[in-house]
Every structure is written in C-alpha cells, then in structure tokens.
Design a protein around this motif. Sequence first.
Motif, PDB file in Angstrom:
ATOM      1  N   LEU A 172      -4.128 -43.014 -18.435  1.00  0.00           N
ATOM      2  CA  LEU A 172      -3.745 -41.780 -17.743  1.00  0.00           C
ATOM      3  C   LEU A 172      -2.292 -41.769 -17.289  1.00  0.00           C
ATOM      4  O   LEU A 172      -1.818 -40.740 -16.790  1.00  0.00           O
ATOM      5  N   THR A 173      -1.595 -42.876 -17.438  1.00  0.00           N
ATOM      6  CA  THR A 173      -0.194 -42.925 -17.015  1.00  0.00           C
ATOM      7  C   THR A 173       0.758 -42.997 -18.204  1.00  0.00           C
ATOM      8  O   THR A 173       1.955 -43.175 -18.018  1.00  0.00           O
ATOM      9  N   GLY A 174       0.226 -42.869 -19.391  1.00  0.00           N
ATOM     10  CA  GLY A 174       1.064 -42.874 -20.581  1.00  0.00           C
ATOM     11  C   GLY A 174       1.023 -41.542 -21.284  1.00  0.00           C
ATOM     12  O   GLY A 174       0.800 -40.481 -20.675  1.00  0.00           O
ATOM     13  N   GLU A 175       1.239 -41.581 -22.585  1.00  0.00           N
ATOM     14  CA  GLU A 175       1.162 -40.365 -23.385  1.00  0.00           C
ATOM     15  C   GLU A 175      -0.293 -39.901 -23.431  1.00  0.00           C
ATOM     16  O   GLU A 175      -1.185 -40.641 -23.838  1.00  0.00           O
ATOM     17  N   LEU A 176      -0.508 -38.655 -23.021  1.00  0.00           N
ATOM     18  CA  LEU A 176      -1.865 -38.152 -22.893  1.00  0.00           C
ATOM     19  C   LEU A 176      -2.303 -37.430 -24.159  1.00  0.00           C
ATOM     20  O   LEU A 176      -1.624 -36.531 -24.641  1.00  0.00           O
ATOM     21  N   ALA A 177      -3.439 -37.849 -24.675  1.00  0.00           N
ATOM     22  CA  ALA A 177      -4.063 -37.201 -25.822  1.00  0.00           C
ATOM     23  C   ALA A 177      -5.526 -36.980 -25.481  1.00  0.00           C
ATOM     24  O   ALA A 177      -6.067 -37.595 -24.549  1.00  0.00           O
ATOM     25  N   ALA A 288       8.726 -58.037  -4.557  1.00  0.00           N
ATOM     26  CA  ALA A 288       8.309 -57.774  -5.941  1.00  0.00           C
ATOM     27  C   ALA A 288       7.699 -56.382  -6.067  1.00  0.00           C
ATOM     28  O   ALA A 288       7.933 -55.686  -7.068  1.00  0.00           O
ATOM     29  N   LEU A 289       6.938 -55.951  -5.059  1.00  0.00           N
ATOM     30  CA  LEU A 289       6.352 -54.611  -5.092  1.00  0.00           C
ATOM     31  C   LEU A 289       7.430 -53.539  -4.977  1.00  0.00           C
ATOM     32  O   LEU A 289       7.302 -52.458  -5.570  1.00  0.00           O
ATOM     33  N   TRP A 290       8.467 -53.811  -4.212  1.00  0.00           N
ATOM     34  CA  TRP A 290       9.579 -52.860  -4.107  1.00  0.00           C
ATOM     35  C   TRP A 290      10.229 -52.646  -5.463  1.00  0.00           C
ATOM     36  O   TRP A 290      10.566 -51.520  -5.835  1.00  0.00           O
ATOM     37  N   ARG A 291      10.376 -53.727  -6.236  1.00  0.00           N
ATOM     38  CA  ARG A 291      10.891 -53.592  -7.605  1.00  0.00           C
ATOM     39  C   ARG A 291       9.856 -52.925  -8.509  1.00  0.00           C
ATOM     40  O   ARG A 291      10.180 -52.128  -9.387  1.00  0.00           O
ATOM     41  N   GLY A 292       8.584 -53.257  -8.295  1.00  0.00           N
ATOM     42  CA  GLY A 292       7.530 -52.712  -9.143  1.00  0.00           C
ATOM     43  C   GLY A 292       7.307 -51.227  -8.955  1.00  0.00           C
ATOM     44  O   GLY A 292       6.780 -50.559  -9.859  1.00  0.00           O
ATOM     45  N   TRP A 293       7.709 -50.690  -7.805  1.00  0.00           N
ATOM     46  CA  TRP A 293       7.546 -49.256  -7.562  1.00  0.00           C
ATOM     47  C   TRP A 293       8.256 -48.427  -8.622  1.00  0.00           C
ATOM     48  O   TRP A 293       7.772 -47.371  -9.019  1.00  0.00           O
ATOM     49  N   PRO A 297       4.577 -46.604  -9.949  1.00  0.00           N
ATOM     50  CA  PRO A 297       4.305 -46.156  -8.573  1.00  0.00           C
ATOM     51  C   PRO A 297       2.853 -45.773  -8.336  1.00  0.00           C
ATOM     52  O   PRO A 297       2.325 -45.980  -7.233  1.00  0.00           O
ATOM     53  N   LEU A 298       2.183 -45.235  -9.371  1.00  0.00           N
ATOM     54  CA  LEU A 298       0.797 -44.807  -9.165  1.00  0.00           C
ATOM     55  C   LEU A 298      -0.124 -45.984  -8.868  1.00  0.00           C
ATOM     56  O   LEU A 298      -1.126 -45.834  -8.156  1.00  0.00           O
ATOM     57  N   LEU A 299       0.182 -47.158  -9.418  1.00  0.00           N
ATOM     58  CA  LEU A 299      -0.638 -48.334  -9.116  1.00  0.00           C
ATOM     59  C   LEU A 299      -0.586 -48.652  -7.624  1.00  0.00           C
ATOM     60  O   LEU A 299      -1.610 -48.952  -6.994  1.00  0.00           O
ATOM     61  N   ILE A 300       0.597 -48.584  -7.057  1.00  0.00           N
ATOM     62  CA  ILE A 300       0.751 -48.887  -5.635  1.00  0.00           C
ATOM     63  C   ILE A 300       0.130 -47.790  -4.784  1.00  0.00           C
ATOM     64  O   ILE A 300      -0.526 -48.063  -3.768  1.00  0.00           O
ATOM     65  N   VAL A 301       0.316 -46.530  -5.182  1.00  0.00           N
ATOM     66  CA  VAL A 301      -0.277 -45.424  -4.427  1.00  0.00           C
ATOM     67  C   VAL A 301      -1.803 -45.552  -4.402  1.00  0.00           C
ATOM     68  O   VAL A 301      -2.441 -45.419  -3.346  1.00  0.00           O
ATOM     69  N   ALA A 302      -2.404 -45.813  -5.564  1.00  0.00           N
ATOM     70  CA  ALA A 302      -3.860 -45.957  -5.626  1.00  0.00           C
ATOM     71  C   ALA A 302      -4.335 -47.133  -4.785  1.00  0.00           C
ATOM     72  O   ALA A 302      -5.385 -47.062  -4.124  1.00  0.00           O
ATOM     73  N   LEU A 323     -10.038 -53.936  -5.915  1.00  0.00           N
ATOM     74  CA  LEU A 323      -9.250 -53.057  -6.778  1.00  0.00           C
ATOM     75  C   LEU A 323      -7.798 -53.014  -6.325  1.00  0.00           C
ATOM     76  O   LEU A 323      -6.880 -53.090  -7.151  1.00  0.00           O
ATOM     77  N   SER A 324      -7.573 -52.896  -5.025  1.00  0.00           N
ATOM     78  CA  SER A 324      -6.204 -52.853  -4.505  1.00  0.00           C
ATOM     79  C   SER A 324      -5.453 -54.141  -4.799  1.00  0.00           C
ATOM     80  O   SER A 324      -4.266 -54.119  -5.136  1.00  0.00           O
ATOM     81  N   ILE A 325      -6.142 -55.265  -4.673  1.00  0.00           N
ATOM     82  CA  ILE A 325      -5.497 -56.549  -4.970  1.00  0.00           C
ATOM     83  C   ILE A 325      -5.023 -56.582  -6.412  1.00  0.00           C
ATOM     84  O   ILE A 325      -3.870 -56.948  -6.701  1.00  0.00           O
ATOM     85  N   ALA A 326      -5.895 -56.191  -7.346  1.00  0.00           N
ATOM     86  CA  ALA A 326      -5.524 -56.216  -8.765  1.00  0.00           C
ATOM     87  C   ALA A 326      -4.368 -55.272  -9.050  1.00  0.00           C
ATOM     88  O   ALA A 326      -3.421 -55.620  -9.782  1.00  0.00           O
ATOM     89  N   LEU A 327      -4.404 -54.061  -8.484  1.00  0.00           N
ATOM     90  CA  LEU A 327      -3.317 -53.101  -8.701  1.00  0.00           C
ATOM     91  C   LEU A 327      -1.997 -53.622  -8.159  1.00  0.00           C
ATOM     92  O   LEU A 327      -0.952 -53.498  -8.813  1.00  0.00           O
TER      93      LEU A 327
END
Length: 504
Positions: A172-177, A288-293, A297-302, A323-327
Amino acid sequence: MTTSAAALPAIAPAAKAESFATRYGALCALLLLAAAVRLPLAFWPNIVHVDELYQYLEPAWRLLGHQGVVTWEWRDGIRSWFLPTLFGGPVALGDWLAPGGWGAFVVPRLVVGLASLSIVVTAWHFGERISRSHAIVAAFAAAVWFELVYYAPHTLSEPLATAVILPAAYLLTGELARNRLFTAGALLALACVWRFQYVPACAVFALAACWRDPRNTIALVAGGCVVLVLSGALDLAHGSAPFAWLVRNIQQNLLHDRASEFGDAPAAAYVLQASILWSGTTLLMLLALWRGWRHAPLLIVAAVVNVAFHSMIVHKEYRFIFLSIALLIIAAGLGSADWVQMMRRQNPWRSLAVVCGGWLLLSLGLSGATLIMRDNWMRGIGVAQLMAELEADPEFCGLALYAINYPFVPGRGQLAARRPIYSLYRDDPLAKGRLPAVVKTHQAGFNRIIGPASLASELPADFSPRSCAMISDDKLACVFARRGACDAPASPFGVNDVLVRLNY
C-alpha cells in the motif's frame, strides 16, 4: 528512435542466474540467518503468556477430539475460531510425528517461526526502494533484533497478525495496482480478524492508499470482504453467529471491564517498558528513527497510532504492541542504513559491516541485559521439566495440582500428559480451608501430585517427592508420587469444573 524487440540482444541463462543471485542472494542469506535464529527457539519450551496455550493450542487440540482446558474466554464465546482452526493442522501433524504432547507443542511454533520471516522479507523490500545497502541493513535488523526473535515462535495472535500486516503495508505504500490493493485488503482483514485491536494501525495504511486515489477503495474493500466472509463462515461452522465473538469481546472487556481483572497499568507503561528493554540504546534508536522518517513515515505513524490506542486500554501487556516494535525496527533499520552511505567513501563493505555488526551486538547485549528479558527466556521452563518427567513415567495415570496457581501447568499437562488432571486450589470454594483433607479424600484418582515443596507435609504420607523445579521466581515445585494405579471416579475437582467455579 525506437528499437524493436527482435533487435535486443538475448540474455543468456547464466546472465539471468547471475542477475537473480546478485539481487536476491543477500536476501536468501538473511532469511537463512533469521531461520537459524528463530526455528531452534521453537524447541525451547518457554512461554510468553498463557494465551498461547489456552486460546490457540488447547482449542485446536479440542477440535481434534481430545480433552482440553476451557477458559472463561471460550465459555463466554469472546474468541474467534479462525486461528485455532488454522493451528489444528500443525497440532495434528505434531502429535502424529511425536505423540505425547511434545510434537503438538513444537510444530505449531515452527510454523509461526516460519511465518515471522515475512518481517525480514518486507524489511528487505522496503529498503530496496532506496538502495541495496538499505535493503541489507533493514532486513538484517529485522532478522536479529532480540524482541522480534523472542516473540517469533510463540503461538500468539500478535506476531501472526504482524506477519501479514507488514506485507500489506509494503503493497500500500508503493505503486498501487488493482491486484496489489486486493491482496493488501485481504491481508489487513486477516490481521484484523486475528487481532482486532490492530484495526487503528491497519487503518493508517488503508486510508493513506485511499487518500491517494479514492478509487483504490473498491479493490481494497473487495479483498477484505473475501477474508471476512471466510471468517464468518468459520463462525457458522462452529455453531456461532458470524462475528458474535467480536461483539461479546467488546462487551466483556470494554463495557464490563473484564480485562482489568488481570491487571492494569498507567498510560505511559508501554513507553516506559520499551525504554527499559532498549536501555542505553534508546537515544541511538531515536536517531535512527529520525533518519528513517524520510524513507518510511507511514511505518512510524502506524506504530505510534498502535501504541496510543493500546495505551488507552487499562490492561496492558508488552506483546500487545508487537506490531509497533516491528514497524519501528524496520524504520530504524532504514534510517541507520543512511550512515552506511555516509561512510562508504572510505570502504563500502566495511561501513556496511559496521552498521550491521552494531545491530547484532546491540541485540545480543539487550536480549539478556534486563531482568525482564532474563525472566522471559525462562518463563515456563520449570513446568516443562516437570511435565517431561511425567510424560516419560510409565506408571503415571492421574495428576493433581496442589495449591499451585501457576497458569502454565494445566495446559502443558493436557497437551503432554493425556491423563485426568485435578485442580486443588486454595481459592476454590469447595476446597477452601480444607485442602489437605480434600487431597486425601480424592487421592484414588491420581498417583502423581505437583505441588510446592514447602507444602510437602500437607500431602498424604504415601506420596514421596521426586524431581523438583522452580516454576516461578520464589516457588519450588516438585512431583510427588505414590505407587499403585488410579481409580478415576467422577470428581468435582476436574480442571474445567474448578475453572467454572472460579470464573477463570
């Protein structure tokens, strides 16, 4: 100027193989590493929480026609049969391969451990959108991070739901088909049936895709409806109205506040526990999360939405936010890969090794650095030792649990022992204040007792102690045995009868 397909040079099979090896060789190696770390833990008989026995393996065991422990959740009908039905196959296979309980316990854990590899694959594909080094670092972090490894083989809804949410998030975060949307919708619906408390986090990815183009909603909803229809059909097959379990669950835990009976915690409990488990690396993780944003960004928001939602629920367990830990680990892995690119001018392979080595060292250090994790690794081990002795005991014909409220014992007993099990608890209204007399009256039904070593004097004289093990931080329990067979008349102290009286 265009070039016809016929004018393009043919790609030799060797070149194709080399291209595949170049692109996916590192991923295959990382998957082998993750499997080598996770799958052996399926044989390590620690238990995160009683739910992995009583909510999933025990119901699957009962589906196969065996006797099992029935807890209040199943008596009140607040659980879905979806996961126990899926576990029925692995439980049956394990019992066929290794009769006596060990196989029925291990094979489902192996299946869940294999499912957890989807986290590594998803991390790789998120990173591959940026660069090959981002793919390697993110997948390596997901493969070795101690929390993801610890929970991987446990038969709980949280790791399984996470294993299907992450691929949906990638789609859902890439090219949508249309086909990607349909698949993602089915995966999100599957996760929400398994763990409906993850609905807010799943909604983050679904809403983001529909925001980009409202027409995406059609394929997304269509995929979800397929799974929901299947789930409703399973409810009907088990004699219940579709999703009646969900309504009852909300009634019991939100309206009647049943979950708070098992403990409550302040709103900041998850943040505090994560900071304890991550210890001195918390600041490094935030960097690392600041760089990862920038990358995801949707991974961190979720992840934040999921923690915020669970923080509003009074009863809290760290596994709820798996789930939050994995994201967050994937997002942090993507962010830390930026450091590889910063250092790669000197030696790209060395910089990659430094960052991956840092993830490995931190994970190894934190996996046993705190008292919480040390206790987690050993939880349930003492019970497994005692039950293994009973399983190998040819004279064993019935078991009584004497003054032991440790919750893993009945479940491991039913899976391993397959003998009558009696529960003699001090809180039971039928036994309160006269437990020694009760055990003497009913001892014909069992020839083995598991009880605290400190209460050996309360047991009948013909029961003598055998092996002992620590079943909690401060309680030593032993197997007490008497000679002779068992006469198992009807008794009001069967496990399920006692659970009904205690409303457990």
